[in-house]
Design an enzyme around this catalytic site. Structure first.
Site, short mmCIF file in Angstrom:
data_model
loop_
_atom_site.label_atom_id
_atom_site.label_comp_id
_atom_site.label_asym_id
_atom_site.label_seq_id
_atom_site.Cartn_x
_atom_site.Cartn_y
_atom_site.Cartn_z
N ALA A 66 0.84 -1.20 0.00
CA ALA A 66 0.00 0.00 0.00
C ALA A 66 0.88 1.25 0.00
O ALA A 66 2.02 1.21 0.45
CB ALA A 66 -0.87 -0.01 1.24
N GLU A 119 0.08 -9.95 -1.66
CA GLU A 119 -1.26 -10.38 -1.24
C GLU A 119 -2.21 -10.47 -2.43
O GLU A 119 -3.05 -11.35 -2.50
CB GLU A 119 -1.81 -9.42 -0.19
CG GLU A 119 -1.08 -9.57 1.15
CD GLU A 119 -1.57 -8.57 2.18
OE1 GLU A 119 -1.31 -7.37 2.00
OE2 GLU A 119 -2.23 -9.00 3.14
N GLU A 141 5.11 -5.89 6.29
CA GLU A 141 4.32 -4.85 6.98
C GLU A 141 4.74 -4.64 8.44
O GLU A 141 4.67 -3.54 8.97
CB GLU A 141 2.83 -5.21 6.93
CG GLU A 141 2.17 -5.05 5.58
CD GLU A 141 2.35 -6.23 4.64
OE1 GLU A 141 3.19 -7.11 4.91
OE2 GLU A 141 1.64 -6.27 3.62
#
Ligand code: NAD
Length: 721
Positions: A66, A119, A141
């Site tokens: 992200a 993912e 992450e």
């Protein structure tokens, strides 16, 4: 119209989705991409002309995670845990729709795939990964205080088993292609240019478009749940290990374990909801904000030389001069040769200069032993380092760095000799750790080109370089020093001149605090353990031993001499002096606060108790931890007040990357801001009353507390703190 995904359907009804986020060199998940992907997934599912799909990328790599620049604002915008869970739930719904669309979907991963990128691939039915040297996959992450919130905590364990998946997520390890294949994270490896073709071949084989966990009777490989002895053991050991490593300062590893533990016992869609819940908790908390802001956003800005003055042409060091081939000079020579520079390594004798080069040889031999470096690479690097005693060899150098003894007269001497042969526009840098640059520049005929370039030891491991501006240092010198740091791929911070600059000054305060505690009768083991529990890599007594007490004492005496009547003895002064008198000079000298037996582990020197008896009543461990976190944070605030630090990010990066301030805090200034500036000021006042004026809050902090100011501005739509 999709701006981020090209959607092409061929004559066989195979849709190729080529991800290409505009304006970025790496694909990242942005809100726009998410919207485009939603439209693309709907088309794959609903368009009867589309029989199968391949996801790939137009960039060199497949996709990173992200866009943290979006996520980092969540905490400051006051996003609640439930709202933050919603971000994860939304993307989970989308990926799940792709996975259950009823048509075969393959990921043709033409380069690295990390975080949300991996993912996305995990939500495809088949994965082909490029087999190329720099390609890695992983779910890192945890390194910014988050967990994989797009299905990673549920799909990875169901694919490769809990015991294999947990360490990958809780430690954020990367896998090379061969490892990813062996573990079963991907199905196939192929040359980068062939990944799409292989994905197409898989589609041609007529596969059933169902994820393993959607098949009847699916079981997590290796089992799940408390009833399974192997799994129970994994979680027991894992939780203990996480507590040992993180001291529970970092919520993410435990949240990952909880998400996996609970989720792996649930039907898949409920499992995804569990993941989202834990993701929401992390994203709405301060640790993730702090880690993302400092270790990703601000580190990224520093690495891309955000502080570089404009209008100075980019420069490149081809030939570097290093004066002094001791511990630091040898390390600087190694990393510079590694970055492709020719290095002239000068010392007072050829033997000393050769010894400095020998340091590179030692490191390279280790690399060869571990299979990381080839003999040819090692020889090529060594051929770049030229030991010498001749100043004339410095002619033609694009930059000269001195790392001779920390003595003003010696530094002045080498400055003059080097400048006599250097090009008249060549920058001269000092690697001094404490001596003010403006003073050292007095020995230079061109103080405009004199600058501090402060490395940390061991140079090959430490990622930070502190650039120090003297009063007369020019923007050109700063730009060129920054260009050199970028060549080394290290992270620069830029600070103004002061005794000890930023990092040495701040680390000095924790060493002093440890010494003060010894004098108060705090048990040495409590001092050391409390620092580690707070998240420092080692305690202040161990740090002192590494830096050496001898050096600390020299710096103290030099400061005393320089400041004269203005010198104020720090509280640890007498302890340090006593240690010097006792001949306990540090690790290199055989022992300091610790003993270093040749046949066993280091341990605290028993003599400490004799000279500083342990008080009957001991302080609470939380109080000791707080003193360490506060004293460094307060000194950082002082550096900001004095203009040594001009941007909080420099203090945050410098404190974490240079001197081991705990990463969970986001750095020394972020610690103050997260604690709350008014609360920090009040606590400083309490500590000052109890332990002495060194804890007094600064004038600026008091004003900021009164006026509700912050170090970092809130994001545009943020609410006031
Ligand atoms: P060191 O004692 O290991 O090495 C110094 C070297 O300089 C020796 O090889 C010595 O022979 C050489 N030298 C002395 N006088 C010289 C001269 N006139 N001409 C050429 N060479 C000369 O010291 P070090 O730990 O490498 O530190 C070097 C500098 O780096 C100091 O200014 C120190 O403060 C600074 N520094 C040290 C550290 C650290 O952790 N040790 C970290 C950052 C900066």
């Amino acid at each position: 119209m999709s701006n981020t995904i090209r959607f092409d359907v061929d004559g066989d009804g195979i849709a190729t989705l080529t991800i290409d986020i505009p304006g970025k060199s790496m694909n990242v998940i942005t809100p726009e991409f998410q919207a485009d992907l939603a439209a693309a997934v709907a088309r794959i599912a609903d368009d009867s002309g589309v029989k199968a799909a391949i996801l790939t990328s137009a960039k060199r790599d497949f996709m990173a995670g992200a866009d943290l620049k979006d996520l980092v604002t969540a905490y400051d915008r006051g996003v609640s845990a439930a709202e933050a869970a919603g971000f994860s739930a939304e993307i989970n719904k989308l990926y799940r729709k792709l996975e259950t669309c009823g048509k075969p979907v393959a990921a043709a991963m033409n380069g690295l795939a990390l975080g949300g990128g991996l993912e996305l691939a995990l939500a495809c039915h088949y994965r082909v990964l490029a087999d190329a040297p720099k390609v890695v996959v992983g779910l890192p992450e945890v390194k910014v205080g988050l967990l994989p919130g797009a299905g990673g905590t549920q799909r990875l364990p169901r694919l490769i088993g809990i015991a294999n998946a947990l360490p990958l997520m809780a430690e954020g390890k990367h896998l090379k292609p061969a490892e990813a294949l062996k573990l079963g994270v991907v199905h196939e490896l192929a040359p980068p240019e062939a990944v799409v073709q292989r994905a197409r071949a898989w589609i041609g084989s007529g596969p059933e478009p169902v994820a393993p966990w959607d098949r009847k009777g699916f079981k997590v490989p290796g089992g799940a749940g408390q009833q399974n002895p192997g799994v129970a053991q994994t979680f027991m050991v894992g939780t203990a290990l996480a507590a040992k490593v993180t001291w529970r300062n970092y919520p993410a590893p435990l949240a990952i374990m909880s998400a996996v533990y609970e989720g792996s016992q649930l039907p898949f869609d409920r499992a995804l909801a569990v993941e989202s819940k834990y993701f929401g908790k992390l994203l709405s908390g301060p640790v993730a904000r702090n880690m993302m802001r400092t270790l990703f956003v601000n580190k990224g800005l520093a690495d891309s030389l955000a502080r570089r003055p404009e209008g100075v042409p980019r420069s490149k060091v081809g030939r570097l001069g290093v004066l002094g081939a001791g511990m630091m000079g040898a390390g600087i020579a190694y990393v510079s040769a590694q970055a492709g520079m020719d290095v002239v390594l000068l010392d007072t004798s050829l033997e000393a200069a050769e010894k400095g080069k020998g340091y590179s040889r030692k490191l390279l031999d280790k690399g060869i032993e571990r299979g990381k470096v080839s003999r040819e690479q090692a020889d090529a690097l060594l051929a770049k380092i030229h030991p010498t005693t001749e100043y004339a060899d410095l002619a033609g150098c694009d930059l000269v760095i001195e790392a001779v003894f920390e003595q003003r007269d010696i530094k002045a001497d080498v400055t003059g000799k080097a400048e006599a042969v250097m090009g008249k526009d060549t920058v001269f840098a000092s690697n001094t750790s404490t001596l003010p640059i403006t003073g050292l520049a007095q020995a230079s005929k061109r103080p405009r080109l004199f600058i501090g370039v402060h490395f940390f030891s061991p140079v090959d491991k430490m990622p930070l370089v502190e650039i120090i501006l003297g009063k007369k240092t020019s923007p050109e010198a700063l730009a060129r020093a920054l260009d050199y740091v970028a060549q080394l791929k290290k992270t620069p911070i830029v600070v103004n001149d002061s005794r000890g600059f930023y990092t040495s000054r701040v680390i000095g305060t924790i060493a002093n605090e440890g010494q003060a505690m010894l004098a108060e009768g705090v048990a040495p083991a409590l001092i050391e353990n409390a620092a580690r529990m707070a998240g420092f890599p080692v305690g202040p007594l161990a740090v002192s031993d590494e830096v050496t007490l001898e050096l600390q004492w020299k710096i103290m005496r030099q400061t005393e001499q320089d400041l004269g009547a203005r010198f104020v003895r720090p509280v640890g002064y007498d302890v340090l002096r006593k240690m010097i008198d006792l001949g306990r000079l540090g690790r290199r000298q055989g022992g300091g606060y610790y003993d270093y037996p040749s046949d066993g582990a280091k341990h605290l020197w028993p003599g400490l108790r004799e000279h500083w008896p342990v008080a009957a009543e001991q302080p609470d461990v939380q109080e000791v931890m707080k003193r360490f976190l506060f004293i460094e944070a307060l000194e950082s605030a002082r550096c900001m007040e004095e203009g040594v630090i001009t941007h909080p990010a420099d203090a945050d990066l410098g404190s974490i990357l240079g001197i081991g301030y705990p990463a969970w805090t986001g750095g020394a200034i972020s610690y103050i801001e997260t604690f709350g500036i008014p609360e920090f000021v009040a606590e400083c006042q309490r500590l000052a009353k109890r332990y002495g004026p060194r804890f007094k809050p600064t004038r600026t902090l008091r004003r900021m507390a009164r006026e509700g100011q912050r170090f970092y501005p809130l994001p545009a739509s943020g609410k006031a703190a």
